[in-house]
Design an enzyme around this catalytic site. Structure first.
Site, short mmCIF file in Angstrom:
data_model
loop_
_atom_site.label_atom_id
_atom_site.label_comp_id
_atom_site.label_asym_id
_atom_site.label_seq_id
_atom_site.Cartn_x
_atom_site.Cartn_y
_atom_site.Cartn_z
N ASP A 52 30.78 35.06 41.32
CA ASP A 52 30.44 36.49 41.17
C ASP A 52 29.07 36.63 40.49
O ASP A 52 28.48 37.71 40.47
CB ASP A 52 31.53 37.28 40.44
CG ASP A 52 31.79 36.77 39.03
OD1 ASP A 52 31.20 35.75 38.63
OD2 ASP A 52 32.60 37.41 38.33
N SER A 53 28.53 35.51 39.99
CA SER A 53 27.15 35.51 39.49
C SER A 53 26.18 35.91 40.61
O SER A 53 25.06 36.35 40.34
CB SER A 53 26.77 34.12 38.95
OG SER A 53 27.05 33.12 39.91
N LYS A 120 38.83 31.19 42.54
CA LYS A 120 38.73 30.96 41.09
C LYS A 120 38.97 32.31 40.40
O LYS A 120 38.55 33.34 40.93
CB LYS A 120 37.35 30.44 40.71
CG LYS A 120 37.11 30.43 39.19
CD LYS A 120 35.84 29.71 38.81
CE LYS A 120 34.61 30.59 38.80
NZ LYS A 120 34.63 31.71 37.86
N GLU A 189 33.65 27.10 30.63
CA GLU A 189 32.31 27.68 30.45
C GLU A 189 32.00 27.87 28.96
O GLU A 189 32.75 28.51 28.22
CB GLU A 189 32.20 29.03 31.17
CG GLU A 189 30.79 29.62 30.98
CD GLU A 189 30.40 30.71 31.97
OE1 GLU A 189 31.20 31.06 32.83
OE2 GLU A 189 29.25 31.19 31.85
#
Ligand code: KIV
Length: 297
Positions: A52-53, A120, A189
């Site tokens: 989604d980045s 994900k 992350e």
């Protein structure tokens, strides 16, 4: 495993477990479109994440919150058309997995329409039931613990998780719960390196780190950070392997200059009429100057 063999979920897990001596680290990258997906496949990446980045680095949003399922599916379809070997994972955007039903519907779309092999989702133990429902329905899930960009905007921003005992325990518990809910891998992350090491040793599924130190089973970076195409956010872990922006600006300026001075197109970039047909066109045009050439010829 041969160089051309499709990376399946079993093979990815096998890379961690080293079955038949096949153990090695896992290389992953985000991609959002057809040309870069092809290049990432040719570069031998094991896993491609349609993150989604992409909402930030290709669509220009200032966070990942506004990214829609429609946008994610468009990017996913383009990526799947460009690749053969890597495992393809679609990132479930904010609010697309808020309920079990939403998660099943949207997760299903990533596989059925987006051409992805798995999804994900960002979230810890509170999403274990959703991960369980997805995996039971046949939708493989990669978990994502530690920093969650979908929440960073509203909470404490982009900061390292697991720096103190309490926060380290949360990351570890989240990872263990997602594994028992059926996740086949975990993104870690911005987790303190020591905590990432503990998680990697405790779970039997691969951990893919981003800003989480060297002890994860694999590493992932955002494509546009690696290529020097996005300078708005500069996380400490980002590494620019090439600075494409000045090269692209220079190529485009050369094209612009050529257009302005008439150096482009050259003869070899254009096509010509056959000379007899040209003669005819010129004769007719001359004789019937005021009438449209095409309908008269
Ligand atoms: O969307 C994304 O780029 C990600 C990475 C941070 C793993 O989720």
């Amino acid at each position: 495993m041969s160089q051309n063999e499709k990376i399946t979920i079993d093979r990815l897990i096998g890379l961690k477990r080293g079955i038949n001596g096949s153990g090695r680290r896992i290389a992953a990258i985000t991609v959002y479109d057809f040309p870069f997906a092809r290049l990432a496949d040719r570069a031998g990446m094991d896993l491609l994440l349609v993150g989604d980045s992409g909402g930030m680095v290709t669509l220009g949003y200032d966070s990942t919150i506004p990214v829609s399922m429609t946008e994610m599916l468009t990017m996913s379809k383009a990526v799947s058309r460009g690749t053969h070997r890597p495992l393809l994972v679609g990132d479930m955007p904010f609010m697309s997995f808020a309920s079990k039903q939403d998660a099943l519907t949207n997760g299903g779309l990533f596989l059925k329409e987006g051409g992805m092999d798995a999804v994900k989702l960002e979230g810890g133990s509170e999403y274990a039931d959703i991960v369980r429902a997805l995996t039971r329905a046949g939708i493989p899930v990669m978990g994502h613990v530690g920093l969650r960009p979908q929440r960073a905007k509203f909470w404490h921003g982009y900061r390292i998780e697991g720096k103190d005992y309490r926060s380290a325990r949360i990351v570890i518990e989240d990872a263990l719960e997602l594994e028992s809910a059926g996740a086949f891998a975990l993104v870690l992350e911005m987790v303190a390196s020591e905590v990432a090491k503990v998680v990697t040793e405790k779970v039997s599924i691969p951990t893919i780190g981003i800003g989480s130190g060297p002890c994860c089973d694999g590493q992932i970076l955002v494509l546009h950070d690696v290529l020097g195409l996005y300078d708005n956010l500069k996380p400490r872990f980002a590494k620019k392997y090439i600075d494409l922006s000045p090269l692209i600006i220079s190529a485009l300026s050369k094209f612009k200059d050529d257009v302005l001075v008439g150096k482009y197109p050259e003869k070899r970039h254009s096509a010509s009429m056959e000379s007899s047909e040209l003669d005819k066109l010129q004769r007719v045009s001359k004789a019937e100057k005021d009438r449209p050439v095409v309908s008269e010829a």
